[in-house]
Design an enzyme around this catalytic site. Structure first.
Site, mmCIF file in Angstrom:
data_model
loop_
_atom_site.group_PDB
_atom_site.id
_atom_site.type_symbol
_atom_site.label_atom_id
_atom_site.label_comp_id
_atom_site.label_asym_id
_atom_site.label_seq_id
_atom_site.Cartn_x
_atom_site.Cartn_y
_atom_site.Cartn_z
ATOM 1 N N MET A 29 -5.485 -3.286 2.979
ATOM 2 C CA MET A 29 -5.611 -2.741 4.468
ATOM 3 C C MET A 29 -7.395 -2.663 4.783
ATOM 4 O O MET A 29 -7.229 -1.656 5.172
ATOM 5 C CB MET A 29 -4.497 -1.536 4.295
ATOM 6 C CG MET A 29 -2.613 -2.799 3.772
ATOM 7 S SD MET A 29 -1.971 -1.576 5.049
ATOM 8 C CE MET A 29 -1.917 -0.117 4.815
ATOM 9 N N LEU A 32 -11.695 0.079 1.535
ATOM 10 C CA LEU A 32 -11.500 0.050 0.293
ATOM 11 C C LEU A 32 -12.656 0.313 -0.447
ATOM 12 O O LEU A 32 -13.715 1.124 -0.332
ATOM 13 C CB LEU A 32 -12.728 -2.228 0.259
ATOM 14 C CG LEU A 32 -11.587 -2.857 0.840
ATOM 15 C CD1 LEU A 32 -12.708 -4.482 0.232
ATOM 16 C CD2 LEU A 32 -10.200 -2.687 0.214
ATOM 17 N N HIS A 36 -9.738 -1.049 -5.579
ATOM 18 C CA HIS A 36 -9.483 -2.149 -4.660
ATOM 19 C C HIS A 36 -10.593 -2.859 -5.708
ATOM 20 O O HIS A 36 -9.976 -4.424 -5.976
ATOM 21 C CB HIS A 36 -9.829 -2.450 -3.635
ATOM 22 C CG HIS A 36 -9.015 -1.538 -2.727
ATOM 23 N ND1 HIS A 36 -9.183 -0.411 -1.295
ATOM 24 C CD2 HIS A 36 -7.355 -1.858 -2.010
ATOM 25 C CE1 HIS A 36 -8.378 -0.030 -0.843
ATOM 26 N NE2 HIS A 36 -7.839 -1.085 -1.626
ATOM 27 N N SER A 183 -7.400 6.919 -3.016
ATOM 28 C CA SER A 183 -6.694 6.113 -1.561
ATOM 29 C C SER A 183 -7.626 6.415 -1.019
ATOM 30 O O SER A 183 -8.045 7.131 -0.597
ATOM 31 C CB SER A 183 -5.370 7.162 -2.157
ATOM 32 O OG SER A 183 -4.712 6.589 -0.550
HETATM 33 O O1 PAF Z 1 -1.060 -2.039 -0.669
HETATM 34 C C1 PAF Z 1 -1.486 -2.460 0.258
HETATM 35 O O2 PAF Z 1 -2.489 -2.197 0.655
HETATM 36 C C2 PAF Z 1 -0.269 -3.552 1.364
HETATM 37 O O3 PAF Z 1 0.553 -2.453 0.960
HETATM 38 C C3 PAF Z 1 -0.252 -4.410 0.934
HETATM 39 C C4 PAF Z 1 0.029 -5.185 0.117
HETATM 40 C C5 PAF Z 1 -2.203 -4.531 1.067
HETATM 41 C C6 PAF Z 1 0.331 -5.211 2.018
HETATM 42 O O4 PAF Z 1 -0.391 -4.832 3.412
#
Ligand code: PAF
Length: 279
Positions: A29, A32, A36, A183
């Protein structure tokens, strides 16, 4: 690397079609962080091509949640992933959910406790968007973080139940030096709250210590986590759990692999964290 950025379904489908060999996919989402990037690097190591999606999925936020203020910085995201990514897809809500949209994917029992109980409709939004992303991108492997432990379990269940020919790879939580799990929501914390936020890690560590000393009474581990959380005045605990790793059923006695997990609100920010007890 020459990263290509696309936004429509036709563009991503056509760009995907010409990739031969294995494709690693990291759904995100955006906004980052190193967590990520660890997923993207792992995809880079294991697959010939890497596709990242950046989409703040509105259907996984319920009306009381932070959709409008969810942090976004696409330029920075592109800069961070460019060295490891072939293709990045940034659809809009209108592309993913056009007028008349009415099809949903739902995993049942596994979505009831924990995050599912605290966030009505959340997993229905997650599984629907992930199923759409999988259908459009058709990756060989898809990468998820252990930080969202229930999400990873739910996605694995969905992939098994709906026969998606995709390997789900779950990567370890990346933490700050003081233990706070990374996060995108950590940016909401002011300095005082940021300090208080280490209480999640401290509380999980205290329970794990008991476990390592031989304690197998799950209620004692939950009680330990609650006591540590209660010692932090800025932290309001939403749930504390010691559950079976696969079913997420709350345990009485720990016999096999288990998941310690919690959701805690600090100020306006809801944080989650977990430890796996290997069994
Ligand atoms: O973990 C996330 O960032 C979201 O839940 C995902 C897997 C990209 C789905 O929108």
């Amino acid at each position: 690397m020459n990263m290509r950025i696309v936004s429509t379904v036709d563009e991503i489908r056509n760009a995907r079609l010409i990739l031969d060999g294995t494709v690693g996919f990291v759904p995100t989402m955006g906004f980052l962080h190193a967590g990520h990037l660890a997923l993207i690097r792992r995809a880079r190591d294991e697959c010939r091509h890497v596709i990242v999606s950046i989409f703040v999925n509105p259907t996984q936020f319920n009306p009381n949640e932070d959709l409008a203020k969810y942090p976004r910085d696409l330029k920075r995201d592109f800069r961070l992933i460019e060295p490891f990514t072939d293709l990045v897809w940034t659809p809009t809500p209108e592309i993913m959910y056009p007028q008349g949209y009415q099809t949903w994917v739902e995993v049942e029992t596994l979505t009831s406790p924990l995050e599912g109980a605290a966030r009505a409709g959340h997993f229905r939004g997650v599984t629907t968007v992930v199923a759409k992303l999988f259908n459009i991108i058709q990756p060989t492997k898809a990468y998820f973080g252990q930080k969202d432990a229930q999400q990873a379990a739910v996605v694995r269940r969905m992939v098994r139940d709906l026969n998606f020919p995709i390997d789900i790879v779950v990567c370890p939580i990346v933490r700050e030096a003081d233990g706070l799990a990374l996060s995108s929501r950590n940016v909401y914390l002011n300095a005082e709250q940021r300090k208080a936020a280490t209480v999640l890690f401290r509380s999980l560590s205290a329970a794990k210590e008991l476990y390592e000393a031989g304690e197998r009474d799950a209620e004692k581990l939950r009680a330990k986590m609650k006591t540590v959380l209660a010692s932090e005045p800025l932290a309001k605990s939403q749930y504390v759990s010691c559950a079976d790793y696969d079913t997420l059923d709350e345990l009485t006695a720990i016999k096999g692999k288990a998941l310690l997990s919690m959701a805690v609100v600090i100020g306006e920010t809801r944080l989650i964290d977990n430890f796996v007890l290997a069994g």
